[in-house]
Scaffold this motif. Sequence first.
Motif, PDB file in Angstrom:
ATOM      1  N   ALA A  45      35.236  49.470  38.077  1.00  0.00           N
ATOM      2  CA  ALA A  45      34.735  50.805  37.601  1.00  0.00           C
ATOM      3  C   ALA A  45      35.523  52.027  38.204  1.00  0.00           C
ATOM      4  O   ALA A  45      35.985  53.081  37.127  1.00  0.00           O
ATOM      5  CB  ALA A  45      33.147  50.961  38.333  1.00  0.00           C
ATOM      6  N   GLY A  46      35.723  52.290  39.778  1.00  0.00           N
ATOM      7  CA  GLY A  46      36.645  52.960  40.066  1.00  0.00           C
ATOM      8  C   GLY A  46      37.873  53.303  38.693  1.00  0.00           C
ATOM      9  O   GLY A  46      38.459  54.547  38.666  1.00  0.00           O
ATOM     10  N   LYS A  81      33.340  47.332  42.105  1.00  0.00           N
ATOM     11  CA  LYS A  81      32.706  48.649  42.223  1.00  0.00           C
ATOM     12  C   LYS A  81      34.148  49.185  42.243  1.00  0.00           C
ATOM     13  O   LYS A  81      34.320  50.609  41.965  1.00  0.00           O
ATOM     14  CB  LYS A  81      32.179  48.520  43.538  1.00  0.00           C
ATOM     15  CG  LYS A  81      33.014  50.072  44.057  1.00  0.00           C
ATOM     16  CD  LYS A  81      31.873  50.324  45.665  1.00  0.00           C
ATOM     17  CE  LYS A  81      32.061  51.090  46.313  1.00  0.00           C
ATOM     18  NZ  LYS A  81      32.189  51.288  47.682  1.00  0.00           N
ATOM     19  N   GLN A 125      25.873  48.755  38.313  1.00  0.00           N
ATOM     20  CA  GLN A 125      26.807  48.573  38.116  1.00  0.00           C
ATOM     21  C   GLN A 125      26.395  46.817  39.011  1.00  0.00           C
ATOM     22  O   GLN A 125      26.832  46.044  38.663  1.00  0.00           O
ATOM     23  CB  GLN A 125      27.916  49.096  39.646  1.00  0.00           C
ATOM     24  CG  GLN A 125      28.682  49.945  39.313  1.00  0.00           C
ATOM     25  CD  GLN A 125      29.485  50.557  39.740  1.00  0.00           C
ATOM     26  OE1 GLN A 125      29.719  50.048  41.839  1.00  0.00           O
ATOM     27  NE2 GLN A 125      30.306  51.169  40.073  1.00  0.00           N
ATOM     28  N   GLN A 126      25.449  46.565  39.202  1.00  0.00           N
ATOM     29  CA  GLN A 126      24.567  45.450  39.995  1.00  0.00           C
ATOM     30  C   GLN A 126      24.046  44.719  38.424  1.00  0.00           C
ATOM     31  O   GLN A 126      24.647  43.243  38.412  1.00  0.00           O
ATOM     32  CB  GLN A 126      23.157  45.710  40.686  1.00  0.00           C
ATOM     33  CG  GLN A 126      23.609  45.786  42.024  1.00  0.00           C
ATOM     34  CD  GLN A 126      23.902  45.214  43.595  1.00  0.00           C
ATOM     35  OE1 GLN A 126      24.203  44.166  42.320  1.00  0.00           O
ATOM     36  NE2 GLN A 126      24.673  45.693  44.114  1.00  0.00           N
ATOM     37  N   THR A 156      38.469  44.994  50.914  1.00  0.00           N
ATOM     38  CA  THR A 156      39.386  45.651  50.386  1.00  0.00           C
ATOM     39  C   THR A 156      41.071  44.346  50.096  1.00  0.00           C
ATOM     40  O   THR A 156      41.131  43.648  49.124  1.00  0.00           O
ATOM     41  CB  THR A 156      40.084  46.368  50.461  1.00  0.00           C
ATOM     42  OG1 THR A 156      39.107  47.549  50.147  1.00  0.00           O
ATOM     43  CG2 THR A 156      41.158  47.342  48.853  1.00  0.00           C
ATOM     44  N   SER A 207      25.667  40.957  49.272  1.00  0.00           N
ATOM     45  CA  SER A 207      25.811  41.942  48.545  1.00  0.00           C
ATOM     46  C   SER A 207      27.614  42.698  49.289  1.00  0.00           C
ATOM     47  O   SER A 207      27.478  42.393  50.814  1.00  0.00           O
ATOM     48  CB  SER A 207      24.944  43.110  48.461  1.00  0.00           C
ATOM     49  OG  SER A 207      24.700  43.104  49.654  1.00  0.00           O
ATOM     50  N   GLU A 208      27.676  44.449  48.977  1.00  0.00           N
ATOM     51  CA  GLU A 208      28.909  44.645  49.799  1.00  0.00           C
ATOM     52  C   GLU A 208      28.533  44.983  51.661  1.00  0.00           C
ATOM     53  O   GLU A 208      28.725  45.168  52.025  1.00  0.00           O
ATOM     54  CB  GLU A 208      28.880  46.164  48.756  1.00  0.00           C
ATOM     55  CG  GLU A 208      30.642  46.807  49.992  1.00  0.00           C
ATOM     56  CD  GLU A 208      30.580  47.757  49.027  1.00  0.00           C
ATOM     57  OE1 GLU A 208      31.034  49.339  49.547  1.00  0.00           O
ATOM     58  OE2 GLU A 208      30.330  48.098  47.851  1.00  0.00           O
ATOM     59  N   GLU A 255      35.602  48.245  55.823  1.00  0.00           N
ATOM     60  CA  GLU A 255      35.898  48.815  54.286  1.00  0.00           C
ATOM     61  C   GLU A 255      37.098  47.920  53.994  1.00  0.00           C
ATOM     62  O   GLU A 255      37.209  47.102  53.149  1.00  0.00           O
ATOM     63  CB  GLU A 255      35.676  49.803  53.609  1.00  0.00           C
ATOM     64  CG  GLU A 255      36.016  50.373  52.366  1.00  0.00           C
ATOM     65  CD  GLU A 255      35.226  51.373  51.774  1.00  0.00           C
ATOM     66  OE1 GLU A 255      35.412  51.560  51.057  1.00  0.00           O
ATOM     67  OE2 GLU A 255      33.606  51.886  52.274  1.00  0.00           O
ATOM     68  N   PRO A 262      29.417  41.901  43.288  1.00  0.00           N
ATOM     69  CA  PRO A 262      29.219  43.253  42.731  1.00  0.00           C
ATOM     70  C   PRO A 262      30.622  44.211  43.596  1.00  0.00           C
ATOM     71  O   PRO A 262      30.847  45.978  43.044  1.00  0.00           O
ATOM     72  CB  PRO A 262      27.901  44.006  43.663  1.00  0.00           C
ATOM     73  CG  PRO A 262      27.369  42.718  43.564  1.00  0.00           C
ATOM     74  CD  PRO A 262      28.273  41.508  43.975  1.00  0.00           C
ATOM     75  N   PHE A 263      30.976  44.080  44.577  1.00  0.00           N
ATOM     76  CA  PHE A 263      32.279  44.780  44.828  1.00  0.00           C
ATOM     77  C   PHE A 263      33.454  45.180  44.423  1.00  0.00           C
ATOM     78  O   PHE A 263      33.776  45.586  44.070  1.00  0.00           O
ATOM     79  CB  PHE A 263      32.871  44.243  46.096  1.00  0.00           C
ATOM     80  CG  PHE A 263      33.375  45.142  47.259  1.00  0.00           C
ATOM     81  CD1 PHE A 263      33.155  46.119  47.810  1.00  0.00           C
ATOM     82  CD2 PHE A 263      34.768  44.636  47.249  1.00  0.00           C
ATOM     83  CE1 PHE A 263      34.071  47.405  48.292  1.00  0.00           C
ATOM     84  CE2 PHE A 263      36.498  45.380  47.870  1.00  0.00           C
ATOM     85  CZ  PHE A 263      35.775  46.274  48.486  1.00  0.00           C
TER      86      PHE A 263
END
Length: 343
Positions: A293-294, A290, A275-276, A176, A147-148, A172, A286-287
């Motif tokens: 989604a932004g 995320k 999101q999950q 990215t 996961s993140e 982070e 999931p990252f």
Amino acid sequence: MIFDLWKQIKAKKFSSLYLLYGPEAFLINETKQLLINHLLNEEEIDFNLSTYDLEETPIDAALEDAETFPFMGEKRLIFLQNPVFLTAVKTKEKVEHNLAKLEAYIKEPSPYSIVVFTAPYEKLDERKKVTKELKRSAAILEAKKLSEAELMAWIKDRSALNGVEIDDKAAETLLTLAGTNLFTLTSEVDKLALYIGSGSKINEETVEMLVARSLEQNIFSLIDKIVNRQVEGALRIYYDLLKQNEEPIKILSLITGQFRLIYQVKELARRGYGQQQIAGHLKIHPFRIKLAAGQARLFADEELAHIINLLAEADYQMKTGGMNKVILIEMFLFRLHDQAYKK
């Protein structure tokens, strides 16, 4: 976490049995290499290291090897690959396995051998007796996609193994820029640690300076420029990609894939998915969900539909040879700016 198991191996605190299972090949390969490096010296490898593919070799032969006294060393190391009998998968097996003998061995493993099962499967069949016995007795590594939060912890732990620290913002940013592939992340962390030197701290500026941006990350940055109505910046990234000999059709495909993902995330979120849940439904890390989604929050439905139509048109033109491939993406970006975003 995985580093706890690795620390035990490095301290030469070995188990007689290991079960390494899951789809994350990096974790399995790293654990195997650690076992080789810390159990056997160079002279012993030829004599005391064996690997069996259990899709080709019966378990009996492997266990006979495990029960053979080591030559020129204290321990034998035996890797047993593809133990499909631990799963619920129905296959036409080329060989027959004496699972009763395996169950007996698990209860009383050889004192001078270390047997490692490497199972690249998402799930094991917990109903089977042999699976239960092995999970009860073996040291276990579940090599799952992280996961993140686990990736952030991974980056910090990997940094610590290199004798350096990394702050949250830098970790982070690394995620990215480099993505979620553990092979890539490990290489980048090791490079950063080598650059700053032992006892130092990796910061965001160092990450941005040294970490190579993947093609996918460049596409993400390009789309980020589009989202923020910065067509000049988008064109600059596009021209940089062309200088790196990236094919326009591949660039278009990745842009299309990202906008489809944005659309899917937006639609599933509207239906009440978290999101999950979206990550599980789309089978995407999931990252990435995320980040998408932004971006999705910045588009109205009609804008996304318009963009996807423009991309479909460009794809058709590119594949039918209607126009120059390089110009087609330029036109897409200009049309996006002139038509989709004019209020």
